[in-house]
Design a protein around this motif. Structure first.
Motif, PDB file in Angstrom:
ATOM      1  N   SER A   1      -3.144   8.870  -0.850  1.00 28.52           N
ATOM      2  CA  SER A   1      -2.529   8.961   0.484  1.00 28.52           C
ATOM      3  C   SER A   1      -3.256   8.052   1.458  1.00 28.52           C
ATOM      4  N   GLY A   2      -4.568   8.083   1.407  1.00 24.77           N
ATOM      5  CA  GLY A   2      -5.367   7.217   2.279  1.00 24.77           C
ATOM      6  C   GLY A   2      -5.128   5.751   2.004  1.00 24.77           C
ATOM      7  N   MET A   3      -5.077   5.379   0.728  1.00 29.37           N
ATOM      8  CA  MET A   3      -4.860   3.962   0.397  1.00 29.37           C
ATOM      9  C   MET A   3      -3.462   3.498   0.798  1.00 29.37           C
ATOM     10  N   PHE A   4      -2.460   4.371   0.608  1.00 27.94           N
ATOM     11  CA  PHE A   4      -1.106   3.987   1.021  1.00 27.94           C
ATOM     12  C   PHE A   4      -1.024   3.809   2.538  1.00 27.94           C
TER      13      PHE A   4
ATOM     14  N   LEU B   1      -1.443   0.849   8.283  1.00 30.16           N
ATOM     15  CA  LEU B   1      -2.169   0.668   9.546  1.00 30.16           C
ATOM     16  C   LEU B   1      -2.691  -0.761   9.686  1.00 30.16           C
ATOM     17  N   PHE B   2      -3.141  -1.359   8.579  1.00 32.18           N
ATOM     18  CA  PHE B   2      -3.552  -2.773   8.621  1.00 32.18           C
ATOM     19  C   PHE B   2      -2.378  -3.646   9.057  1.00 32.18           C
ATOM     20  N   ILE B   3      -1.192  -3.346   8.536  1.00 36.76           N
ATOM     21  CA  ILE B   3       0.009  -4.108   8.891  1.00 36.76           C
ATOM     22  C   ILE B   3       0.297  -3.960  10.381  1.00 36.76           C
ATOM     23  N   TYR B   4       0.302  -2.726  10.873  1.00 34.49           N
ATOM     24  CA  TYR B   4       0.594  -2.485  12.293  1.00 34.49           C
ATOM     25  C   TYR B   4      -0.463  -3.132  13.187  1.00 34.49           C
TER      26      TYR B   4
ATOM     27  N   THR C   1     -10.284   8.604   3.108  1.00 37.04           N
ATOM     28  CA  THR C   1     -10.101   7.773   1.918  1.00 37.04           C
ATOM     29  C   THR C   1     -11.398   7.603   1.130  1.00 37.04           C
ATOM     30  N   TRP C   2     -12.482   7.223   1.785  1.00 39.13           N
ATOM     31  CA  TRP C   2     -13.744   7.046   1.062  1.00 39.13           C
ATOM     32  C   TRP C   2     -14.253   8.355   0.469  1.00 39.13           C
ATOM     33  N   PRO C   3     -14.304   9.446   1.244  1.00 42.46           N
ATOM     34  CA  PRO C   3     -14.755  10.707   0.628  1.00 42.46           C
ATOM     35  C   PRO C   3     -13.885  11.115  -0.566  1.00 42.46           C
ATOM     36  N   SER C   4     -12.586  10.907  -0.463  1.00 45.78           N
ATOM     37  CA  SER C   4     -11.685  11.258  -1.566  1.00 45.78           C
ATOM     38  C   SER C   4     -11.944  10.393  -2.792  1.00 45.78           C
TER      39      SER C   4
END
Length: 177
Positions: free
Chosen positions: A19-22, A27-30, A61-64
């Motif tokens: 979920s974090g990677m998706f 967010l990078f795009i926006y 994302t990193w903790p996951s």
């Protein structure tokens, strides 16, 4: 801790990691597209996206990703002999961590105000996680019953369809501008 609890935690952290990677690439795009705006709009949007990006990346994302590898390693350690399908899955998982580190690089660049990729390039890059997800889930679910040839052909066809859809979306989006 019983095996099924470890497996459940592994799956939970896989889901939150994906979920974090998706979402991070969206967010990078926006954030990249906000850089195309003018003045105060650009400043406000990029400030807000930077906050969202940092919280998602560092808080979820990193903790996951770390907990996924901990619980996954724990599961692998329960196998007396690692089966062939698991070696193949682990190869895809290694590729997924490489992908994760590429996102870390994009994260670090964007936090410094460096935008190396266009929003269209990031849209394509966003789908790499989808390809890994499909490959890993198919391997884990079908295991030894899968025809590796048909599995590979299916993955390649899916990738071609996905990339074609991105190209079509780009054409439609440029016509609507």
């Amino acid at each position: 801790m019983p095996y099924n609890y470890i497996k459940a935690l592994h799956i939970i952290f896989i889901v939150t990691w994906f979920s974090g990677m998706f979402y991070i690439v969206r967010l990078f795009i926006y954030n990249t597209e906000a850089g195309e705006k003018e003045g105060i709009e650009k400043e406000i949007l990029q400030k807000q996206f930077s906050i969202m990006i940092k919280r998602l990346w560092m808080g979820i994302t990193w903790p996951s990703a770390i907990l996924t590898i901990i619980f996954g390693g724990w599961i692998v350690s329960t196998y007396p002999v690692i089966p062939q399908w698991l070696w193949i899955k682990l190869g895809f998982v290694a590729g997924l961590y490489v992908y994760h580190f590429t996102l870390q690089k994009i994260y670090a660049d964007q936090m410094k105000g460096i935008f190396r990729y266009s929003s269209n390039q990031l849209r394509v890059w966003n789908e790499v996680a989808t390809i890994f997800l499909i490959a890993i889930v198919m391997i884990v679910t079908v295991k030894d019953n899968m025809s590796w040839l048909w599995g590979l052909i299916g993955l390649v066809l899916f990738t071609v369809i996905l990339m074609s859809a991105i190209k079509i979306y780009k054409i439609i989006r440029s016509k609507n501008k």
